[in-house]
Design a protein around this motif. Structure first.
Motif, PDB file in Angstrom:
ATOM      1  N   UNK A   1     -10.757  14.934   7.219  1.00 22.66           N
ATOM      2  CA  UNK A   1      -9.920  13.733   7.162  1.00 22.66           C
ATOM      3  C   UNK A   1      -9.831  13.024   8.519  1.00 22.66           C
ATOM      4  N   UNK A   2      -9.508  13.727   9.606  1.00 23.58           N
ATOM      5  CA  UNK A   2      -9.453  13.054  10.906  1.00 23.58           C
ATOM      6  C   UNK A   2     -10.800  12.457  11.321  1.00 23.58           C
ATOM      7  N   UNK A   3     -11.888  13.104  10.943  1.00 19.08           N
ATOM      8  CA  UNK A   3     -13.212  12.579  11.260  1.00 19.08           C
ATOM      9  C   UNK A   3     -13.449  11.255  10.544  1.00 19.08           C
ATOM     10  N   UNK A   4     -13.074  11.195   9.286  1.00 20.03           N
ATOM     11  CA  UNK A   4     -13.242   9.961   8.518  1.00 20.03           C
ATOM     12  C   UNK A   4     -12.342   8.866   9.085  1.00 20.03           C
ATOM     13  N   UNK A   5     -11.109   9.221   9.451  1.00 17.09           N
ATOM     14  CA  UNK A   5     -10.200   8.232  10.037  1.00 17.09           C
ATOM     15  C   UNK A   5     -10.792   7.660  11.326  1.00 17.09           C
ATOM     16  N   UNK A   6     -11.389   8.511  12.142  1.00 21.28           N
ATOM     17  CA  UNK A   6     -12.006   8.053  13.393  1.00 21.28           C
ATOM     18  C   UNK A   6     -13.181   7.118  13.110  1.00 21.28           C
ATOM     19  N   UNK A   7     -13.970   7.418  12.082  1.00 16.36           N
ATOM     20  CA  UNK A   7     -15.087   6.543  11.715  1.00 16.36           C
ATOM     21  C   UNK A   7     -14.586   5.164  11.308  1.00 16.36           C
ATOM     22  N   UNK A   8     -13.514   5.137  10.535  1.00 17.05           N
ATOM     23  CA  UNK A   8     -12.929   3.864  10.098  1.00 17.05           C
ATOM     24  C   UNK A   8     -12.397   3.095  11.302  1.00 17.05           C
ATOM     25  N   UNK A   9     -11.669   3.795  12.169  1.00 13.84           N
ATOM     26  CA  UNK A   9     -11.104   3.151  13.358  1.00 13.84           C
ATOM     27  C   UNK A   9     -12.185   2.548  14.252  1.00 13.84           C
ATOM     28  N   UNK A  10     -13.321   3.221  14.345  1.00 12.04           N
ATOM     29  CA  UNK A  10     -14.414   2.730  15.183  1.00 12.04           C
ATOM     30  C   UNK A  10     -15.114   1.528  14.564  1.00 12.04           C
ATOM     31  N   UNK A  11     -15.241   1.514  13.243  1.00 12.02           N
ATOM     32  CA  UNK A  11     -16.003   0.462  12.575  1.00 12.02           C
ATOM     33  C   UNK A  11     -15.189  -0.779  12.244  1.00 12.02           C
ATOM     34  N   UNK A  12     -13.901  -0.625  12.056  1.00 12.26           N
ATOM     35  CA  UNK A  12     -13.078  -1.738  11.586  1.00 12.26           C
ATOM     36  C   UNK A  12     -13.063  -2.958  12.515  1.00 12.26           C
ATOM     37  N   UNK A  13     -12.949  -2.786  13.831  1.00  8.01           N
ATOM     38  CA  UNK A  13     -12.886  -3.979  14.693  1.00  8.01           C
ATOM     39  C   UNK A  13     -14.110  -4.897  14.602  1.00  8.01           C
ATOM     40  N   UNK A  14     -15.267  -4.333  14.312  1.00  8.68           N
ATOM     41  CA  UNK A  14     -16.487  -5.152  14.256  1.00  8.68           C
ATOM     42  C   UNK A  14     -16.980  -5.388  12.839  1.00  8.68           C
ATOM     43  N   UNK A  15     -16.207  -4.959  11.850  1.00  8.18           N
ATOM     44  CA  UNK A  15     -16.621  -5.139  10.453  1.00  8.18           C
ATOM     45  C   UNK A  15     -16.615  -6.612  10.085  1.00  8.18           C
TER      46      UNK A  15
END
Length: 79
Positions: A23-37
């Motif tokens: 779960x924390x790994x997926x949250x980190x992936x989302x956090x990293x990708x969201x600003x440039x999505x």
């Protein structure tokens, strides 16, 4: 006998722990990708809501629900 019980407990706990840690790994992936999505603002809002829901479910111990919400958010931003 004790060795068999210990092994059974270990085999039951290890997969649950590994599942909980994704779960924390997926949250980190989302956090990293969201600003440039490059998605609509309404979709970004939905992704943020799903990410928050996933974090809340993770904290409550519902890792299956957490992963479902987080994976839905990931698919919305294309990761």
């Amino acid at each position: 006998m004790l060795r068999s019980i210990s092994l059974a407990v270990f085999l039951a706990v290890v997969p649950a722990t590994a599942f909980a840690n994704s779960c924390p790994t997926i949250m980190a992936e989302i956090d990293a990708a969201l600003p440039t999505a490059t998605i609509a603002e309404a979709d970004k809002t939905k992704v943020k809501e799903l990410r928050a829901q996933g974090e809340k479910l993770h904290a409550a111990g519902d890792h299956a629900g957490s992963e479902a919400a987080l994976n839905q958010a990931k698919s919305m931003i294309g990761i």
